[in-house]
Write an enzyme that holds these catalytic residues in place. Structure first.
Site, mmCIF file in Angstrom:
data_model
loop_
_atom_site.group_PDB
_atom_site.id
_atom_site.type_symbol
_atom_site.label_atom_id
_atom_site.label_comp_id
_atom_site.label_asym_id
_atom_site.label_seq_id
_atom_site.Cartn_x
_atom_site.Cartn_y
_atom_site.Cartn_z
ATOM 1 N N GLY A 1 0.724 -1.263 0.108
ATOM 2 C CA GLY A 1 0.096 0.220 -0.025
ATOM 3 C C GLY A 1 0.911 1.252 0.051
ATOM 4 O O GLY A 1 1.800 1.424 0.638
ATOM 5 N N VAL B 1 4.873 -1.261 3.175
ATOM 6 C CA VAL B 1 4.674 0.144 2.846
ATOM 7 C C VAL B 1 5.210 0.563 1.665
ATOM 8 O O VAL B 1 6.481 -0.019 1.690
ATOM 9 C CB VAL B 1 5.266 1.108 4.046
ATOM 10 C CG1 VAL B 1 5.083 2.451 3.743
ATOM 11 C CG2 VAL B 1 4.319 0.644 5.246
ATOM 12 N N LYS B 2 4.676 0.776 0.521
ATOM 13 C CA LYS B 2 5.244 1.428 -0.777
ATOM 14 C C LYS B 2 5.785 2.627 -0.765
ATOM 15 O O LYS B 2 4.905 3.765 -0.325
ATOM 16 C CB LYS B 2 4.140 1.105 -1.947
ATOM 17 C CG LYS B 2 4.647 1.059 -3.330
ATOM 18 C CD LYS B 2 3.667 0.503 -4.107
ATOM 19 C CE LYS B 2 4.210 0.232 -5.499
ATOM 20 N NZ LYS B 2 2.936 0.036 -6.311
ATOM 21 N N ILE B 3 6.767 3.081 -0.851
ATOM 22 C CA ILE B 3 7.481 4.543 -1.070
ATOM 23 C C ILE B 3 8.087 4.721 -2.277
ATOM 24 O O ILE B 3 9.198 4.061 -2.823
ATOM 25 C CB ILE B 3 8.554 4.672 0.345
ATOM 26 C CG1 ILE B 3 7.667 4.500 1.670
ATOM 27 C CG2 ILE B 3 9.228 5.948 0.353
ATOM 28 C CD1 ILE B 3 8.602 4.733 2.900
#
Length: 220
Positions: free
Chosen positions: A59, A85-87
């Site tokens: 996400g 966690v997508k950054i």
């Protein structure tokens, strides 16, 4: 190589999961927007995806500063045990990645286009690194060769933590083929391209032949 589905569409996830070959899901704000989803439903939508998939679900944060990314990242990670966690790759993103890594939170560093970016992401603690393939095609460059270079470069080093390469921005079954040959750990593939991976004209021809021959048996 493992298959992730690049989507936020629940029906697509349920369908591909039924094939028995789905190892995870990647999402982003654009994919969620295509579902017609609303802001207030975003987190519950991600939770539903996490319930449908045994593997990692990425996400993506929407903040642009490191403090905002870190805060959003912690909120996303708290939604489910399999949430990643997508950054995006940038200075602020690298700083956020390191902070989340120090908290024991898995990060997928996205929008990676070069060996230098990939090595920086690995050093910052990224669990997953997503080099984009198809977007190079959009500017008439070779995304597959960049993927090969990134796989080879990261394979030279031990970063002290697990690092997996996700071939992203996959547009075709041929991209999947090239990602597998390059040694990518994962290909994250949109639903349409995933279906193309199942299909082959010789398979269709063989099925038609089997069907025709069986009709002869039934009518004999």
């Amino acid at each position: 190589m493992k298959f992730f589905l690049d989507t936020a569409d629940l029906s697509e996830i349920e369908e591909v999961a039924s094939w028995g070959a789905l190892a995870g899901v990647t999402t982003n704000p654009s994919l969620y927007a295509r579902t017609g989803g609303k802001l207030e439903d975003f987190e519950s939508h991600l939770v539903r995806i996490c319930e449908l998939v045994d593997g990692p679900v990425s996400g993506e944060v929407t903040a642009e500063d490191r403090d905002g990314m870190i805060e959003q990242g912690k909120q996303l990670a708290a939604l489910a045990d399999n949430m990643v966690v997508k950054i995006p790759m940038c200075v602020e993103g690298l700083a956020a990645c390191r902070a989340l890594y120090d908290e024991g939170i898995d990060v997928n560093m996205t929008l990676v286009f070069s060996v230098a970016q990939a090595v920086l992401a690995a050093n910052a603690g990224a669990r997953y690194i997503s080099p984009f393939v198809g977007r190079f095609d959009d500017i008439c460059e070779d995304g597959v060769s960049q993927l090969y270079d990134i796989v080879n470069a990261l394979g030279n080093y031990d970063f002290g933590h697990p690092v997996e390469i996700i071939a992203a921005s996959i547009r075709s079954a041929n991209h999947v083929r090239e990602a597998a040959l390059a040694g990518a750990d994962i290909a994250t593939v949109p639903y349409g391209a995933m279906k193309k991976c199942v299909e082959h004209p010789l398979t269709d021809r063989g099925l038609a032949s089997f069907k025709a021959d069986w009709e002869k048996v039934k009518n004999a």
